[in-house]
Scaffold this active site. Structure first.
Site, short mmCIF file in Angstrom:
data_model
loop_
_atom_site.label_atom_id
_atom_site.label_comp_id
_atom_site.label_asym_id
_atom_site.label_seq_id
_atom_site.Cartn_x
_atom_site.Cartn_y
_atom_site.Cartn_z
N ASN A 16 0.84 -1.21 0.00
CA ASN A 16 0.00 0.00 0.00
C ASN A 16 0.87 1.26 0.00
O ASN A 16 0.51 2.26 -0.62
CB ASN A 16 -0.96 0.00 1.19
CG ASN A 16 -2.17 -0.87 0.92
OD1 ASN A 16 -3.03 -0.52 0.12
ND2 ASN A 16 -2.23 -2.04 1.55
N ARG A 67 5.38 2.98 25.93
CA ARG A 67 4.65 3.43 24.74
C ARG A 67 4.66 4.95 24.58
O ARG A 67 4.86 5.45 23.47
CB ARG A 67 3.21 2.87 24.75
CG ARG A 67 2.45 3.30 23.51
CD ARG A 67 1.32 2.38 23.16
NE ARG A 67 0.13 2.71 23.90
CZ ARG A 67 -1.09 2.30 23.54
NH1 ARG A 67 -1.26 1.54 22.48
NH2 ARG A 67 -2.13 2.63 24.26
N ARG A 93 0.52 -1.78 14.90
CA ARG A 93 0.59 -1.30 16.28
C ARG A 93 -0.59 -0.37 16.52
O ARG A 93 -0.85 0.52 15.70
CB ARG A 93 1.90 -0.55 16.45
CG ARG A 93 2.37 -0.37 17.85
CD ARG A 93 3.81 0.07 17.84
NE ARG A 93 4.71 -1.06 17.61
CZ ARG A 93 5.05 -1.96 18.54
NH1 ARG A 93 4.58 -1.86 19.76
NH2 ARG A 93 5.87 -2.95 18.24
N LEU A 95 -2.27 2.70 18.00
CA LEU A 95 -1.81 3.98 18.56
C LEU A 95 -2.69 4.34 19.75
O LEU A 95 -3.89 4.06 19.77
CB LEU A 95 -1.88 5.06 17.48
CG LEU A 95 -0.90 4.84 16.31
CD1 LEU A 95 -1.27 5.74 15.12
CD2 LEU A 95 0.54 5.10 16.76
N HIS A 111 -7.94 -1.12 5.92
CA HIS A 111 -8.22 -2.43 6.53
C HIS A 111 -8.82 -3.34 5.46
O HIS A 111 -9.67 -2.90 4.68
CB HIS A 111 -9.19 -2.25 7.70
CG HIS A 111 -9.50 -3.54 8.39
ND1 HIS A 111 -8.60 -4.16 9.23
CD2 HIS A 111 -10.58 -4.35 8.33
CE1 HIS A 111 -9.11 -5.29 9.65
NE2 HIS A 111 -10.31 -5.43 9.13
N ASP A 147 -9.53 -0.36 14.15
CA ASP A 147 -10.30 -0.46 12.91
C ASP A 147 -11.68 0.20 13.04
O ASP A 147 -12.68 -0.29 12.50
CB ASP A 147 -10.42 -1.93 12.47
CG ASP A 147 -9.05 -2.55 12.22
OD1 ASP A 147 -8.15 -1.83 11.75
OD2 ASP A 147 -8.88 -3.74 12.51
N GLU A 176 -7.34 -2.53 -2.62
CA GLU A 176 -6.70 -1.63 -1.64
C GLU A 176 -5.82 -0.59 -2.34
O GLU A 176 -5.79 0.58 -1.97
CB GLU A 176 -5.84 -2.43 -0.66
CG GLU A 176 -6.64 -3.30 0.29
CD GLU A 176 -5.76 -3.97 1.34
OE1 GLU A 176 -4.88 -3.31 1.91
OE2 GLU A 176 -5.94 -5.18 1.57
C1 GRF Z 1 -3.08 -4.75 4.02
O1 GRF Z 1 -3.93 -5.81 3.70
C2 GRF Z 1 -3.79 -3.72 4.85
O2 GRF Z 1 -5.14 -3.60 4.54
C3 GRF Z 1 -3.62 -4.25 6.25
O3 GRF Z 1 -2.33 -4.80 6.27
C4 GRF Z 1 -1.95 -5.18 4.95
C5 GRF Z 1 -0.67 -4.48 4.65
O4 GRF Z 1 -0.15 -4.86 3.41
N1 GRF Z 1 -3.84 -3.21 7.23
P1 GRF Z 1 1.02 -4.02 2.75
O5 GRF Z 1 2.16 -3.98 3.80
O6 GRF Z 1 0.52 -2.66 2.43
O7 GRF Z 1 1.44 -4.79 1.54
#
Ligand code: GRF
Length: 219
Positions: A16, A67, A93, A95, A111, A147, A176
């Site tokens: 991503n 933390r 993690r 926050l 997510h 989430d 995504e």
């Molecule tokens: C993705 O599926 C995202 O939705 C989730 O963790 C994964 C991360 O994948 N939160 P990448 O590291 O972006 O390839």
């Protein structure tokens, strides 16, 4: 209005992150990645930052007493890069509420499910076990609970009869990579606002154009 400065927070693969870096490499895209932070020095995603010539930094929890100290280091690094928006991209993690309040409405997350269904881990296995016909991804504004928060963009994909967690994850991941840059664009172009914990289009005519079929199309 200048481009929005992003900090992208990762823990692993960083696909991503790569999608955001690719979008931001287009001079017409209204954001740029100012900083990549990984809480894991072995994160493969750090290589994408290097490829795109974006500063990448490692801030690991184990290097800090607690933390609050870890989050203070995060905060300092992010502020030093004049960041407008923090994008969590596979950042494993949670926050603290304090950190989220300090950056209220300026942290977003992706997510791999259609929230509020299947928050947390093992999303695809749980979606398959539940027998849903559709899954997908959600980009949302971050709130202290995991989430949780106002939904910016969702993209749906079909669940096929012979899907495994892996095949479903792969199909969702493709969605995504479109959804995350779109969410950043909506914020950067000030097309949305948060009203009563829902994301509304500032221009009501845009809402009509963002019907279910066009949810991933930017007018
Ligand atoms: C993705 O599926 C995202 O939705 C989730 O963790 C994964 C991360 O994948 N939160 P990448 O590291 O972006 O390839």
């Amino acid at each position: 209005m200048g481009a929005l400065n992003l900090a992208v927070l990762i823990s692993g693969r960083g696909s991503n992150l790569k999608a955001l870096l690719t979008a931001c490499a287009d001079p017409d895209f209204p954001a740029r990645v100012a900083l990549v932070v990984s809480d894991n020095r072995d994160a493969a995603g750090l290589g994408h930052a290097e490829t795109f010539g974006v500063p990448g930094t490692v801030i690991e929890r184990r290097d800090y007493a607690d933390r609050p100290a870890f989050e203070a280091a995060l905060d300092t690094a992010i502020r030093a890069s004049n960041v407008d928006l923090i994008c969590l991209a596979g950042f494993m993690r949670l926050l603290s509420a304090d950190f989220v309040r300090r950056w209220w409405n300026r942290i977003i997350n992706i997510h791999p499910s259609l929230l509020p269904a299947f928050p947390g881990l093992d999303t695809h296995a749980r979606a398959l076990a539940a027998g849903v016909r559709l899954s997908g991804c959600t980009v949302h504004v971050v709130r202290p609970a995991m989430d949780d928060g106002p939904i910016l963009v969702q993209a749906a994909v079909p669940v096929l009869p012979d899907d495994t967690g892996q095949t479903l994850a792969g199909r969702v991941l493709i969605a995504e990579h479109e959804a995350y840059p779109l969410a950043v664009r909506l914020l950067a172009e000030r097309r949305v606002e948060i009203v009563d914990e829902r994301v509304l289009f500032v221009d009501p005519t845009l809402a009509a154009r963002f019907g279910p079929e066009s949810v991933l199309r930017v007018p």
